[in-house]
Scaffold this active site. Structure first.
Site, PDB file in Angstrom:
ATOM      1  N   SER A 168      14.034  37.569   2.206  1.00  0.00           N
ATOM      2  CA  SER A 168      13.384  37.224   3.455  1.00  0.00           C
ATOM      3  C   SER A 168      14.080  36.119   4.220  1.00  0.00           C
ATOM      4  O   SER A 168      13.782  35.858   5.379  1.00  0.00           O
ATOM      5  CB  SER A 168      11.937  36.790   3.163  1.00  0.00           C
ATOM      6  OG  SER A 168      11.915  35.634   2.324  1.00  0.00           O
TER       7      SER A 168
ATOM      8  N   SER B 129      15.018  36.441  -2.426  1.00  0.00           N
ATOM      9  CA  SER B 129      15.297  36.133  -1.018  1.00  0.00           C
ATOM     10  C   SER B 129      16.416  35.118  -0.822  1.00  0.00           C
ATOM     11  O   SER B 129      16.928  34.982   0.290  1.00  0.00           O
ATOM     12  CB  SER B 129      14.022  35.610  -0.338  1.00  0.00           C
ATOM     13  OG  SER B 129      13.018  36.599  -0.338  1.00  0.00           O
TER      14      SER B 129
ATOM     15  N   LYS C 113      14.838  27.349   6.756  1.00  0.00           N
ATOM     16  CA  LYS C 113      14.003  28.539   6.907  1.00  0.00           C
ATOM     17  C   LYS C 113      12.634  28.126   7.429  1.00  0.00           C
ATOM     18  O   LYS C 113      12.075  27.102   6.977  1.00  0.00           O
ATOM     19  CB  LYS C 113      13.884  29.240   5.545  1.00  0.00           C
ATOM     20  CG  LYS C 113      13.125  30.560   5.543  1.00  0.00           C
ATOM     21  CD  LYS C 113      13.171  31.173   4.145  1.00  0.00           C
ATOM     22  CE  LYS C 113      12.420  32.482   4.056  1.00  0.00           C
ATOM     23  NZ  LYS C 113      12.485  33.081   2.691  1.00  0.00           N
TER      24      LYS C 113
END
Length: 598
Positions: A152, A176, A78
């Site tokens: 997210s 998330s 990420k």
């Protein structure tokens, strides 16, 4: 060459076992097959960057394959987690910087042989559970592009669900690492806070952040977590594992569930939850409805109170450049400016009070099971209600880090509109292995396809790595299941593993002095196989257990029938002079039974 998409860790390892040198060809071919226009990716490695990672690994692997358990396994990161020499954006172009070194977790994984293949899209500054708050575009759900992917950690979830990597890293502050797992039919491991270092991670809420792991199987997720985790002195919030949690989930667990679950009028989500409850009962679990009010109240604190000011701190001076931020994200983080220090302390006191209530409730059960999300929304719906609908997704996730809990999101029965709908297991801090143990059983029971790949579950027997947090002990007499001293194991979170036998080199005696009859085991050249039970005791509780063992008994090393050596009960030789030999009975229970029949 056969496709490498959708491979598990074991399948990647099998590709390399016969011909490790093919790592170059396999990974370069794999990289070339990735779509550079896929907005789940923000950056893909160049061929040169790939080779730079491979070259130092190959020689090490050829010398000692066991030292590189993740050799040649591609993974995604990420883009709020640093990879040395690569840009980190947090999905905010104006914030972009080039990382000088790997994040601690990335370095751990690279050292084990894993290869970073690319960095992934996210809700800006990891603020959101939707996957739509990025200047690089919304990431689509892998089952229906009209729906959100969840966030997210949207990009990391998307590339994993489609099998483009063997595992991926997300982050999880409010869910998330779990909501995207639920929306895309895969595993999301949210570790205990502090198990994974946050060094090299752009913070969202520093007190409540953690890196998380996405994988197609529970086995893969926990293997990765076991490599990635560890104490980091450079991270002020890194923690040492206290080694007090059980090694596994009992065969017939007691699970808490919300007494009146919320689905925001989503009948399809409610129907999927009902199917999941039926499957839990079929697995042998007992379900206990509980009052969910403290969990709900704590969940509300993360965004609707002074805790949001942590996000304000995290964005720093970018708060003064709203034109360079996502408007929804800026609206959320700027709301932290309206709270005072007094209100922040009041919020912390409330968090502590609610956490105490939650932990006291969970202490009565093996875990809490909840829907991963109470509902799902389309991308168009999110445009209409970007904040309100986002809050729906956090109903069952927002409280977890605030209450210092571990969580594991699992694939579960699908909705009747063919969208995934997962469940999440939640337990006290450091119970990550316990959750994974049940997760293995659950995933094998469900036998759902892997992510969005369409591939079936592997037929090989799944297992967790050998635990270094527990001591395996062989008991032979009064500590056996149902015997008078068995409580000395169970009250210390020890878990029964199996009944087995010693090697054929032991003699068994009955020590008849004292209020409780006890056996004495002695190693001898002329002996027999003696029945024992194996138990796993948390490392930190082992000393307490040993301290209660009276003379002439003690703990030493015991050889089992299959050659394994474990800790086990032994006896001082002098005490056996007046003891009754009962070797012929083959075990303590058999002797006791014979005594009862006489």
């Amino acid at each position: 060459m056969a496709s490498t998409f959708g491979l598990t860790l074991n399948e990647w390892q099998q590709r390399y076992q016969q011909e490790p040198q093919q790592i170059y060809t396999l990974l370069q071919t794999h990289l070339a097959a990735l779509n550079t226009q896929d907005n789940a990716w923000l950056y893909l490695a160049t061929p040169a960057q790939l080779n730079a990672q491979i070259e130092p690994l190959l020689a090490s692997y050829l010398r000692n394959p066991a030292a590189l358990p993740l050799f040649g396994v591609p993974f995604a990161v990420k883009d709020n987690i640093d990879v040395a020499g690569w840009s980190t954006t947090a999905a905010c172009p104006a914030f972009t910087y080039t990382a000088e070194k790997d994040a601690f977790v990335v370095a751990q994984l690279k050292a084990a042989g894993a290869i970073v293949i690319g960095k992934t899209n996210l809700d800006q500054y990891a603020t959101g559970l939707v996957g739509t708050r990025s200047p690089f575009g919304a990431v689509c759900n892998t089952f229906d592009a009209d729906y959100v992917s969840g966030g997210s950690s949207s990009g990391s979830a998307s590339v994993l669900a489609r099998g483009l990597v063997a595992f991926s890293l997300g982050t999880d502050t409010a869910g998330s690492g779990r909501v995207p797992a639920g929306f895309n039919n895969m595993v999301g491991l949210k570790p205990t806070k502090g198990w994974f270092s946050a060094s090299g991670v752009v913070p969202a809420c520093r007190l409540n952040d953690t890196i998380s792991v996405f994988a197609l199987t529970v086995e893969d997720a926990f293997i990765v977590a076991s490599v990635a985790g560890g104490y980091d002195a450079d991270d002020a919030y890194s923690r040492h594992n206290p080694h007090t949690a059980p090694a596994s989930m009992k065969a017939h667990p007691d699970f808490a569930i919300p007494a009146n679950p919320e689905f925001f009028d989503d009948a399809a989500a409610e129907g999927a939850w009902d199917q999941a409850l039926e499957a839990l009962l079929a697995s042998g679990a007992t379900l206990h409805p509980i009052d969910f009010t403290p969990f709900e109240k704590l969940a509300e604190q993360l965004y609707y109170g002074p805790w949001v000011a942590e996000r304000t701190v995290a964005v720093g001076e970018m708060i003064n450049r709203p034109e360079e931020m996502d408007p929804v994200v800026h609206g959320i983080v700027s709301s932290g400016l309206k709270y005072s220090a007094v209100q922040a302390y009041e919020a912390e006191y409330l968090r502590a009070e609610l956490t105490r209530q939650i932990q006291q409730t969970l202490a009565q059960f093996d875990a809490l099971v909840v829907p991963t999300s109470p509902t799902i929304h389309t991308q168009e719906e999110m445009k209409q209600e970007p904040v309100h609908y986002n809050s729906h997704f956090g109903y069952y996730t927002n409280f977890t880090n605030l209450a210092d809990l571990a969580a594991l999101a699992l694939p579960a029965p699908f909705r009747n509109d063919d969208l995934p709908a997962g469940i999440t297991l939640i337990a006290p801090a450091w119970h990550d292995r316990v959750l994974a143990d049940f997760g293995l059983r659950w995933q094998q029971q469900m036998a759902l396809p892997l992510g969005a790949t369409g591939r079936a579950q592997p037929v090989v027997h799944a297992a967790l790595p050998v635990s270094t947090d527990h001591v395996r002990v062989a008991v032979v007499g009064a500590h056996l299941t149902g015997m008078p001293l068995n409580f000395q194991l169970t009250t210390r979170q020890a878990v029964f593993v199996e009944e087995t036998q010693t090697a054929r080199c032991y003699r068994l005696f009955a020590l008849l002095d004292g209020p409780i009859k006890k056996p004495g085991l002695m190693r001898a050249e002329q002996g027999s196989a003696i029945t024992v039970e194996l138990w796993d005791i948390p490392l930190a509780r082992f000393g307490e257990f040993v301290a209660e063992i009276p003379a002439p008994l003690g703990i030493g090393s015991l050889t089992l029938a299959n050659g394994r050596v474990v800790k086990g009960f032994i006896c001082e030789g002098s005490a056996l002079n007046s003891a009754l030999e009962i070797t012929e009975f083959g075990g303590w229970r058999n002797w006791l039974a014979a005594q009862g029949s006489n």
